[in-house]
Design a protein around this motif. Structure first.
Motif: not given
Length: 303
Positions: A103-122
Motif C-alpha cells: 500500500g505504501y509503495l503503491d501510493a508513492i508509485h501512483r504519485g498520490v503522496v506529496a513529495p515531502k511525505d515520500q521519505e516518511d512513506y519509504l
C-alpha cells in the motif's frame, strides 16, 4: 482293565483338547470381531483375554500394537490441528504487513503522496519489510527445528566466554534504546555441551523478546554454577507477564494479550524452549506484572 484305563485317559485328554480348541476358536472369533471393529474406527476396542488362555500373549501384543497405532493417530490429529492453526496465523501475520508494505509503495508509485511525505512513506515501508523478513526468518527457523533433518552439532564449550561474545554485540543496541544493563559472568571457566549456533539463538531470542515486548528500562544477565548445572538468569523490569499467561508462554503461536506487539510471531519462546531441551537443558520463567520477568536457563555442567 489297563486298556480301559488307557481308553479313559485318551478320552479325557481328547475332551480336554477339544474343549481347548473350542475355546481357542471362540477367542480367535472374538479377536477377528474386535479387529474388524478397530478397523472401522473404534480405537478404544480392546481384545479381552485372561492370562491362562492360549491366545493371551497374542491378544496382549495385538492390544499393544493397537494402542501404539491409536497413539500415533492421536498425535497426527493434534499435529494436523496445530498445522491448521499455524497456517491460519501465517495467512494473517504475513498478509497484513505485506498488504501495508504494498500500500505504501503503491501510493508513492501512483504519485498520490506529496513529495515531502515520500521519505516518511519509504521509511515506513522499509520497517514493514524488515518486520516481514524477521517473521519469515523465525518461521523458517521453527520449521527447520521441527523437521526430521534437523540436528545439533554438540561440543564442549566454555559457556561464560561464549555468552560474553554473544552479548557484546547487544551492548550498542542497549545503549541506543537507553536500556540500562548489567552483565555478570564468572571469570572461572564453566564447561557445558552445546551447539554454538543454537546457544547463540537462545540468548539472542531471549534478549530480543525483552526489547520487543517488555517495555523495560533495565535488563540484567547473570551466569552462575549451581551444583551440577550452569544457570543463566535474564531479568527485566518491564510490564511483566500475567499469571494466566505464564503456563502458556512457551507454547507455539501463543501471544499474551498484554505486551505483545502486532509483529510478534508467537514462535520465538517456543523455539527457545525446544532448542534448550534438544541440548539437554530446561528453562523456567517467573514474573510479576509491572515489576519484573525472570527467565532462567539451565544446562548440565561438564566436570
Amino acid at each position: 482293565m489297563l486298556l480301559g484305563i488307557l481308553f479313559s485317559l485318551v478320552l479325557f485328554f481328547g475332551i480336554v483338547c477339544f474343549t481347548k480348541l473350542i475355546g481357542v476358536k471362540r477367542q480367535l472369533s472374538d479377536m477377528t470381531e474386535a479387529l474388524s471393529d478397530i478397523e472401522a474406527g473404534n480405537g478404544n476396542r480392546k481384545i479381552l483375554a485372561t492370562d491362562n488362555e492360549l491366545t493371551a500373549e497374542l491378544s496382549f501384543k495385538m492390544n499393544a500394537i493397537v494402542y501404539a497405532y491409536e497413539e500415533q493417530l492421536s498425535q497426527l490429529r493434534a499435529a494436523d490441528g496445530s498445522n491448521r492453526q499455524l497456517m491460519t496465523s501465517l495467512s494473517h501475520d504475513v498478509r497484513t504487513p505485506l498488504t501495508t508494505l504494498i500500500g505504501y509503495l503503491d501510493a508513492i508509485h501512483r504519485g498520490v503522496v506529496a513529495p515531502k511525505d515520500q521519505e516518511d512513506y519509504l521509511e515506513i515501508a522499509r520497517r514493514k519489510a524488515h518486520d516481514l523478513k524477521d517473521y519469515i526468518d523465525v518461521l523458517f527457523g521453527w520449521f527447520k527445528l521441527n523437521s526430521s533433518e534437523f540436528s545439533l552439532s554438540m561440543e564442549q564449550v566454555e559457556l561464560a566466554e561464549l555468552t560474553r561474545n554473544i552479548l557484546k554485540d547487544w551492548v550498542p543496541i542497549f545503549e541506543e534504546k537507553n536500556l540500562n544493563y548489567e552483565i555478570e559472568l564468572p571469570e572461572k571457566p564453566l564447561l557445558a555441551r552445546a551447539d554454538l549456533d543454537g546457544y547463540a539463538r537462545i540468548i539472542n531470542n531471549l534478549v530480543q523478546n525483552i526489547i520487543n515486548h517488555s517495555q523495560a528500562t533495565q535488563i540484567k544477565i547473570e551466569m552462575a554454577k549451581q551444583e551440577n548445572e550452569i544457570e543463566i538468569r535474564i531479568t527485566d523490569n518491564g510490564i511483566g507477564i500475567e499469571k494466566s499467561d505464564l503456563q502458556h508462554i512457551f507454547e507455539r503461536l501463543y501471544k499474551c494479550d498484554k505486551g505483545r506487539s502486532d509483529h510478534g510471531s508467537g514462535l520465538g519462546l517456543a523455539i527457545v524452549r525446544q532448542m534448550i531441551e534438544k541440548m539437554n537443558g530446561h528453562i523456567t520463567v517467573r514474573s510479576e506484572p509491572n515489576q519484573y520477568t525472570f527467565f532462567t536457563v539451565f544446562f548440565p555442567l561438564v566436570t
